[in-house]
Design a protein around this motif. Structure first.
Motif, mmCIF file in Angstrom:
data_model
loop_
_atom_site.group_PDB
_atom_site.id
_atom_site.type_symbol
_atom_site.label_atom_id
_atom_site.label_comp_id
_atom_site.label_asym_id
_atom_site.label_seq_id
_atom_site.Cartn_x
_atom_site.Cartn_y
_atom_site.Cartn_z
ATOM 1 N N GLU A 1 0.817 -1.218 0.000
ATOM 2 C CA GLU A 1 0.000 0.000 0.000
ATOM 3 C C GLU A 1 0.849 1.266 0.000
ATOM 4 O O GLU A 1 0.530 2.218 -0.674
ATOM 5 N N GLN A 2 1.897 1.275 0.794
ATOM 6 C CA GLN A 2 2.764 2.442 0.930
ATOM 7 C C GLN A 2 4.205 2.010 0.692
ATOM 8 O O GLN A 2 4.593 0.911 1.084
ATOM 9 N N PRO A 3 5.016 2.877 0.090
ATOM 10 C CA PRO A 3 6.418 2.513 -0.157
ATOM 11 C C PRO A 3 7.200 2.157 1.112
ATOM 12 O O PRO A 3 8.131 1.369 1.066
ATOM 13 N N ASN A 4 6.816 2.716 2.238
ATOM 14 C CA ASN A 4 7.556 2.467 3.474
ATOM 15 C C ASN A 4 6.895 1.421 4.378
ATOM 16 O O ASN A 4 7.245 1.320 5.561
ATOM 17 N N ASP A 5 5.962 0.629 3.858
ATOM 18 C CA ASP A 5 5.356 -0.438 4.659
ATOM 19 C C ASP A 5 6.441 -1.415 5.108
ATOM 20 O O ASP A 5 7.258 -1.848 4.295
#
Length: 74
Positions: free
Chosen positions: A39-43
């Motif tokens: 979902e998010q690049p930093n997951d």
């Protein structure tokens, strides 16, 4: 232990009912069946692995219940 054929028959029976269809739809929505687990690049990798595990469990249910994934445009 139950035979694989008996287990698959039970999945097909349960998920062919209106209630089973409702539960399966909820599982698909909650466990990323029609979307990426990223979902998010930093997951964190652990979160992505958790999501993938849930997705894999639902994919097994779909396979045993002989349910076909259909694209939303179909």
């Amino acid at each position: 232990m139950a035979r694989t054929e008996d287990i698959a028959a039970a999945y097909r029976h349960i998920f062919a009912t209106p209630e089973g269809e409702l539960v399966l739809e909820d599982l698909m929505n909650m466990h990323y069946i029609n979307r990426s687990t990223f979902e998010q690049p930093n997951d964190p990798a652990t979160l992505i692995a958790y999501r993938e595990g849930g997705k894999n469990a639902v994919l097994r249910i779909l396979a045993l219940a002989e349910k076909r994934l259909v694209a939303e445009s179909e």
